[in-house]
Design an enzyme around this catalytic site. Structure first.
Site, PDB file in Angstrom:
ATOM      1  CE1 TYR A 193      -3.488   2.716   0.389  1.00 31.71           C
ATOM      2  CE2 TYR A 193      -2.096   3.508   2.190  1.00 31.71           C
ATOM      3  CZ  TYR A 193      -3.135   3.709   1.289  1.00 31.71           C
ATOM      4  OH  TYR A 193      -3.805   4.903   1.284  1.00 31.71           O
ATOM      5  NE  ARG A 222       1.642  13.472  11.138  1.00 34.47           N
ATOM      6  CZ  ARG A 222       1.904  14.113  10.001  1.00 34.47           C
ATOM      7  NH1 ARG A 222       2.942  14.918   9.917  1.00 34.47           N
ATOM      8  NH2 ARG A 222       1.140  13.939   8.922  1.00 34.47           N
ATOM      9  NE  ARG A 271      -8.425   8.494   6.219  1.00 28.46           N
ATOM     10  CZ  ARG A 271      -7.862   9.571   5.723  1.00 28.46           C
ATOM     11  NH1 ARG A 271      -7.907   9.793   4.441  1.00 28.46           N
ATOM     12  NH2 ARG A 271      -7.239  10.436   6.506  1.00 28.46           N
ATOM     13  CG  PHE A 314      12.671  18.674  -3.566  1.00 32.44           C
ATOM     14  CD1 PHE A 314      11.490  19.375  -3.408  1.00 32.44           C
ATOM     15  CD2 PHE A 314      12.624  17.406  -4.151  1.00 32.44           C
ATOM     16  CE1 PHE A 314      10.278  18.825  -3.820  1.00 32.44           C
ATOM     17  CE2 PHE A 314      11.424  16.851  -4.558  1.00 32.44           C
ATOM     18  CZ  PHE A 314      10.251  17.558  -4.389  1.00 32.44           C
TER      19      PHE A 314
HETATM   20  C1  IN0 Z   1       6.340  14.322  -1.606  1.00 31.24           C
HETATM   21  C2  IN0 Z   1       7.401  14.134  -0.562  1.00 31.24           C
HETATM   22  C3  IN0 Z   1       8.816  14.035  -1.092  1.00 31.24           C
HETATM   23  C4  IN0 Z   1       9.642  15.117  -1.163  1.00 31.24           C
HETATM   24  C5  IN0 Z   1      10.955  14.976  -1.600  1.00 31.24           C
HETATM   25  C6  IN0 Z   1      11.459  13.763  -1.997  1.00 31.24           C
HETATM   26  C7  IN0 Z   1      10.653  12.632  -1.949  1.00 31.24           C
HETATM   27  C8  IN0 Z   1      11.154  11.381  -2.347  1.00 31.24           C
HETATM   28  C9  IN0 Z   1      10.353  10.265  -2.293  1.00 31.24           C
HETATM   29  C10 IN0 Z   1       9.028  10.382  -1.893  1.00 31.24           C
HETATM   30  C11 IN0 Z   1       8.527  11.600  -1.486  1.00 31.24           C
HETATM   31  C12 IN0 Z   1       9.304  12.739  -1.507  1.00 31.24           C
HETATM   32  O1  IN0 Z   1       7.383  15.143   0.455  1.00 31.24           O
HETATM   33  C13 IN0 Z   1       6.137  15.656   0.899  1.00 31.24           C
HETATM   34  C14 IN0 Z   1       6.356  16.593   2.096  1.00 31.24           C
HETATM   35  C15 IN0 Z   1       5.096  17.378   2.440  1.00 31.24           C
HETATM   36  O2  IN0 Z   1       4.186  17.471   1.683  1.00 31.24           O
HETATM   37  N1  IN0 Z   1       5.053  17.942   3.625  1.00 31.24           N
HETATM   38  C16 IN0 Z   1       3.910  18.673   4.160  1.00 31.24           C
HETATM   39  C17 IN0 Z   1       3.867  18.466   5.618  1.00 31.24           C
HETATM   40  C18 IN0 Z   1       2.870  17.468   6.056  1.00 31.24           C
HETATM   41  O3  IN0 Z   1       2.842  17.207   7.257  1.00 31.24           O
HETATM   42  O4  IN0 Z   1       2.075  16.985   5.226  1.00 31.24           O
HETATM   43  C19 IN0 Z   1       3.978  20.167   4.034  1.00 31.24           C
HETATM   44  O5  IN0 Z   1       2.906  20.773   4.090  1.00 31.24           O
HETATM   45  O6  IN0 Z   1       5.063  20.725   3.910  1.00 31.24           O
HETATM   46  C20 IN0 Z   1       5.145  14.563   1.176  1.00 31.24           C
HETATM   47  O7  IN0 Z   1       4.793  14.339   2.331  1.00 31.24           O
HETATM   48  N2  IN0 Z   1       4.631  13.848   0.102  1.00 31.24           N
HETATM   49  C21 IN0 Z   1       4.988  14.122  -1.232  1.00 31.24           C
HETATM   50  C22 IN0 Z   1       3.987  14.223  -2.197  1.00 31.24           C
HETATM   51  C23 IN0 Z   1       4.302  14.562  -3.493  1.00 31.24           C
HETATM   52  C24 IN0 Z   1       5.627  14.813  -3.827  1.00 31.24           C
HETATM   53 CL1  IN0 Z   1       6.003  15.286  -5.442  1.00 31.24          CL
HETATM   54  C25 IN0 Z   1       6.648  14.715  -2.895  1.00 31.24           C
HETATM   55  C26 IN0 Z   1       3.545  12.863   0.349  1.00 31.24           C
HETATM   56  C27 IN0 Z   1       3.963  11.372   0.483  1.00 31.24           C
HETATM   57  C28 IN0 Z   1       2.681  10.543   0.595  1.00 31.24           C
HETATM   58  C29 IN0 Z   1       4.797  11.102   1.721  1.00 31.24           C
HETATM   59  C30 IN0 Z   1       4.741  10.902  -0.749  1.00 31.24           C
END
Ligand code: IN0
Length: 388
Positions: A168, A212, A225, A285
């Site tokens: 998942y 969390r 969920r 990043f």
């Molecule tokens: C992310 C990821 C992310 C960033 C950088 C490199 C990555 C490499 C592999 C996988 C994911 C990677 O980062 C974000 C961070 C984020 O959104 N933070 C939130 C804080 C929060 O608590 O939600 C903020 O508001 O700053 C992330 O969590 N995800 C994400 C989604 C799309 C992309 Cl392009 C990059 C979500 C997830 C589900 C963990 C992949």
């Protein structure tokens, strides 16, 4: 605690917070004037706050691609999350989503607040997507297709085993890692990373979120969920929701620690992935969310509050991490400090104490062998105050 109270307690948060605020103001002024790009970047700021600022530092073409990738994934997530959509409507949308992004006239109204606006105005996202170079489009299409299919598979399937849990998390986060690696490669700035390492980057972030967000997810209306795997929680309670009741506090914390120990398995792959990055903006990043995740895990381990309310890093700490994560030495330093701190939190009576300690030892060894621990400067003190 309010902002002022937090600042009195942590006065050295002030400068990084101010810097973050100024960066946010600067980013807002830079929002493009074309309506579709303007919509995409202001939406990005609304739904991701601090993360949007980190995206903003990337080189223009890559920045645009990552922004669209992020919004497409958020839209897919909005469809998956909306419990008011019937399964027989939802599944075909998830499966065909990778085709909808090419269609400027497609939209589907669902979600709430900002997400509803994103879905209603999705034509702005597809218009911007169609302006990306083909290499970026292909990467986004491929990942959207695989993620939509994976989400559809899990609509009717529970997360039973640890393998299901990994599967998942692969669909909803590991694939994000694979997609980002493809985008970095398409930009010409990085070699293509191995899929297993990209996958681990996503799994580590997603597992931290799942740990969390226990209470928020279990209390979700109209229906809970559940992402914690039965194979883990059934060792401690009969029903996942039982973890939140006070009489099960001891079992709940043991189960939580088991979940954290499981998440630790990905940390070494994450270090390997980040150490291979060459571009400083791409590095930052990637590294910032990872350090935020470690901070969150450090806060959650052995902490009954996970079952009582929201456990989150202070805004000031987030600002510090954004300001002070610049090199691999900072990352090794944060991983090292975090692991040492966790070692001190492990109770010898915890059923998984030996396993947890062995994993933490492996991580500290990798960090020590990097040879850069003495080169780091500031973040260690940041991490020290996360747990205190
Ligand atoms: C992310 C990821 C992310 C960033 C950088 C490199 C990555 C490499 C592999 C996988 C994911 C990677 O980062 C974000 C961070 C984020 O959104 N933070 C939130 C804080 C929060 O608590 O939600 C903020 O508001 O700053 C992330 O969590 N995800 C994400 C989604 C799309 C992309 Cl392009 C990059 C979500 C997830 C589900 C963990 C992949």
């Amino acid at each position: 605690m309010g902002t002022l109270g937090a600042l009195v307690k942590h006065p050295d948060d002030f400068y990084p917070l101010l810097k973050l605020k100024m960066a946010a103001r600067h980013a807002e002024k830079q929002i493009p004037s074309e309506p579709h790009w303007g919509f995409c970047f202001s939406m990005l700021h609304k739904v991701s706050r601090s993360f949007a600022l980190v995206i903003q530092q990337l080189d223009t073409k890559l920045r645009n691609a990552v922004c669209i990738f992020y919004l497409v994934l958020r839209a897919l997530d909005t469809v998956e999350d909306d419990t008011s959509i019937a399964t027989d409507v939802k599944v075909p949308i998830l499966i065909a989503f990778h085709r909808h992004i090419y269609d400027r006239s497609w939209h589907f109204s669902c979600g709430t607040k900002d997400y509803k606006v994103l879905m209603d105005q999705f034509h702005h996202v597809s218009t911007a997507f169609l302006e990306l170079e083909k290499g970026y489009q292909d990467a986004i299409e491929d990942i959207t297709k695989r993620m939509g299919a994976g989400m559809a598979k899990f609509i009717c399937k529970e997360v039973e085993t640890v393998d299901d849990y990994d599967e998942y998390c692969h669909y909803v986060a590991g694939l994000v890692g694979l997609g980002l690696s493809k985008l970095f490669h398409a930009s010409g700035a990085e070699d293509l990373a191995p899929d297993t390492l990209s996958n681990s980057m996503g799994l580590f972030l997603q597992k931290t979120n799942i740990i969390r967000d226990y209470l928020e997810d279990i209390n979700e209306i109209p229906k809970s969920r559940m992402f914690w795997p039965r194979q883990i929680w059934s060792k401690y309670v009969n029903k996942l929701e039982d973890l939140k009741y006070e009489e099960n506090s001891v079992k709940a914390v043991q189960c939580l620690n088991d979940m954290v120990t499981n998440a630790l398995t990905h940390m070494e792959d994450c270090l390997k992935y980040m150490s291979a990055l060459r571009d400083p903006a791409i590095f930052k990043f990637c590294a910032i969310p990872q350090i935020m995740a470690i901070g969150t895990l450090a806060l959650c381990y052995n902490n009954i509050e996970v079952f009582r309310g929201v456990v989150k890093m202070r805004r000031g700490l987030t600002a510090k991490v954004i300001d002070r994560t610049n090199s691999m030495a900072d990352v090794y330093g944060a991983f090292y400090d975090f692991s040492c701190m966790l070692k001190t939190k492990v109770d010898s009576k915890d059923p998984n104490a030996q396993k947890t300690l062995a994993r933490l030892d492996a991580i500290t060894k990798t960090c020590r062998e990097s040879g850069v621990l003495n080169k780091r400067t500031i973040l260690s003190s940041t991490i020290a105050c996360i747990v205190s």
